[in-house]
Design a protein around this motif. Structure first.
Motif, PDB file in Angstrom:
ATOM      1  N   VAL A  52       0.853  -1.198   0.000  1.00  0.00           N
ATOM      2  CA  VAL A  52       0.000   0.000   0.000  1.00  0.00           C
ATOM      3  C   VAL A  52       0.884   1.242   0.000  1.00  0.00           C
ATOM      4  O   VAL A  52       1.597   1.499   0.973  1.00  0.00           O
ATOM      5  CB  VAL A  52      -0.943   0.025   1.224  1.00  0.00           C
TER       6      VAL A  52
ATOM      7  N   THR B  79      -6.731  -0.483   2.570  1.00  0.00           N
ATOM      8  CA  THR B  79      -6.354   0.118   1.286  1.00  0.00           C
ATOM      9  C   THR B  79      -7.321   1.278   1.064  1.00  0.00           C
ATOM     10  O   THR B  79      -8.353   1.128   0.418  1.00  0.00           O
ATOM     11  CB  THR B  79      -6.415  -0.898   0.126  1.00  0.00           C
TER      12      THR B  79
ATOM     13  N   HIS C  95      -2.058   0.052  -4.705  1.00  0.00           N
ATOM     14  CA  HIS C  95      -1.804  -1.178  -3.949  1.00  0.00           C
ATOM     15  C   HIS C  95      -1.784  -2.371  -4.899  1.00  0.00           C
ATOM     16  O   HIS C  95      -2.346  -2.332  -5.985  1.00  0.00           O
ATOM     17  CB  HIS C  95      -2.846  -1.386  -2.847  1.00  0.00           C
TER      18      HIS C  95
ATOM     19  N   THR D  50      -5.335   4.972  -2.949  1.00  0.00           N
ATOM     20  CA  THR D  50      -3.982   4.486  -2.665  1.00  0.00           C
ATOM     21  C   THR D  50      -3.624   3.390  -3.666  1.00  0.00           C
ATOM     22  O   THR D  50      -4.400   2.474  -3.905  1.00  0.00           O
ATOM     23  CB  THR D  50      -3.872   3.918  -1.243  1.00  0.00           C
TER      24      THR D  50
ATOM     25  N   TYR E 144      -1.831   1.497   8.139  1.00  0.00           N
ATOM     26  CA  TYR E 144      -2.362   0.610   7.104  1.00  0.00           C
ATOM     27  C   TYR E 144      -2.583  -0.831   7.560  1.00  0.00           C
ATOM     28  O   TYR E 144      -3.288  -1.579   6.879  1.00  0.00           O
ATOM     29  CB  TYR E 144      -1.423   0.604   5.897  1.00  0.00           C
TER      30      TYR E 144
END
Length: 299
Positions: free
Chosen positions: A135, A150, A156, A154, A239
Motif C-alpha cells: 500500500v 487500502t 496497492h 492508494t 495501514y
C-alpha cells in the motif's frame, strides 16, 4: 380526524390523463391521493429496497473459491473473489446496502499488478501467513486476524508470497460509491525515474515493512517526526492492525464486565484522531466469553 369527503376517490378522467402524461415524462407525482394513509406521498417517496438477514457459510463457499483458483490464473484475471450478494438487493452487487464483502483467494507465489480505486477497502487475513498487500510503498505481509487498509486512491497490489494458497476477506464501500456515481479504477501505475514517469507493474517499497507498527503501534503516543498525511484523505494512515496486538488487548479486558449488548468489543480507529478508520465504514473486534449471551439490540 379525516372526514368522509376527504377519503380517496376514484381518479377522474382528467386526473388519469395527468397521470399518464407524467408517467411518460418519467416524473414522480409528489402529492397524496390516498387520504386514509397519513403522508402517503412522502411514504412512497422514501421507499427503497432494504437488505434482508442472510447467512453465507464458509464451508459452502470454500470449495467454489478453491475451484476458482484452479481454473482462473493471473493471465485471465488479476483477482479471484466471490462477493456475497444479499438476496433482496440483487441485481445490485451488495452484501448490505452500502457495502459488499468478498472472499478472495491468492494462489501460491503470484502477484497482481498495482491498481487503485475510489472505494475504500480492507483485507482481513483468514488463512495462510503469506497474504501480501503493498500500500503506497509499504509492503505488508499478513496472516489470520490481521486487518489491512487500502484507503481510496492508494496504489496497492495483492500477492501471495508462500507455497500454499491464502484466503482473505475483502470489504469495500463500493455500493455507496456507486450510488454517488463516483466509482473508478486505475491500473496505469507509474514511478518517477531519472526525472520521468516509468510504467511499472509493481510498486517499489518506500517504507519499512513494519512502518505502521513502528509509527502507530503504541496507543496514546504520537510520533511527531513524520508527516501523517499519506495521500489517504480522511482515512487512517495506519495501514495494518495486527491481530496479535488486538488479541492481547481483548485478553487484558477479559475480566471486565463488558457491555450486556456487545460483551468485550474494540473499535479499530485512526490513531491520529481516534475516529473510525474510514468516514464510510468502521470495524470492530469482539470477544464473547464462555456461556456469555448478549441482550438484543438494533442500530
Amino acid at each position: 380526524m379525516l372526514t368522509e369527503s376527504r377519503k380517496v376517490q376514484p381518479r377522474s378522467a382528467d386526473l388519469q390523463e395527468l397521470h399518464r402524461r407524467t408517467s411518460e415524462q418519467h416524473l414522480y407525482e409528489f402529492w397524496s391521493e390516498d387520504f386514509e394513509v397519513a403522508h402517503d406521498a412522502t411514504e412512497r417517496l422514501g421507499f427503497y429496497t432494504r437488505a434482508v438477514p442472510h447467512i453465507w457459510k464458509y464451508c459452502d463457499i470454500w470449495p467454489l473459491l478453491k475451484r476458482s483458483g484452479e481454473l482462473i490464473d493471473m493471465y485471465m484475471s488479476e483477482r479471484r473473489s466471490l462477493i456475497m450478494v444479499n438476496p433482496a438487493l440483487h441485481p445490485n452487487v451488495a452484501t448490505v446496502t452500502t457495502m459488499f464483502a468478498a472472499y478472495r483467494i491468492n494462489m501460491p507465489n503470484e502477484k497482481a499488478p498495482a491498481h487503485r480505486h475510489s472505494p475504500n477497502a480492507i483485507r482481513l487475513g483468514l488463512t495462510g501467513n503469506t497474504n501480501f498487500t503493498g500500500v503506497e510503498g509499504e509492503d505488508i505481509t499478513f496472516g489470520p486476524g490481521d486487518l489491512v487498509l487500502t484507503p481510496h486512491d492508494t496504489w496497492h497490489n495483492h500477492a501471495n508470497g508462500g507455497d500454499s494458497d491464502a484466503v482473505n476477506l475483502s470489504v469495500l464501500d463500493m455500493p455507496l460509491v456507486n450510488t454517488l456515481n463516483a466509482t473508478y479504477f486505475e491500473h496505469e501505475y507509474t514511478e518517477e525515474e531519472a526525472g520521468r514517469l516509468v510504467r511499472r507493474e509493481f510498486q517499489s517499497a518506500r517504507f519499512p515493512t513494519d512502518y505502521s507498527k513502528r509509527i502507530y503501534g503504541k496507543g496514546g503516543l504520537m510520533p511527531r517526526i513524520v508527516d501523517h498525511v499519506r495521500g489517504t484523505g480522511n482515512s487512517s494512515p495506519m495501514y495494518v492492525y495486527r491481530w496479535e496486538a488486538t488479541r492481547e488487548l481483548l485478553e487484558d479486558l477479559r475480566s471486565h464486565d463488558g457491555s450486556p449488548y456487545d460483551a468485550i468489543i474494540l473499535e479499530y480507529v485512526d490513531p491520529t484522531t481516534g475516529r473510525p478508520v474510514y468516514t464510510t465504514m468502521t470495524f470492530f473486534a469482539q470477544m464473547l466469553r464462555p456461556n456469555e449471551r448478549l441482550l438484543p439490540q438494533r442500530q
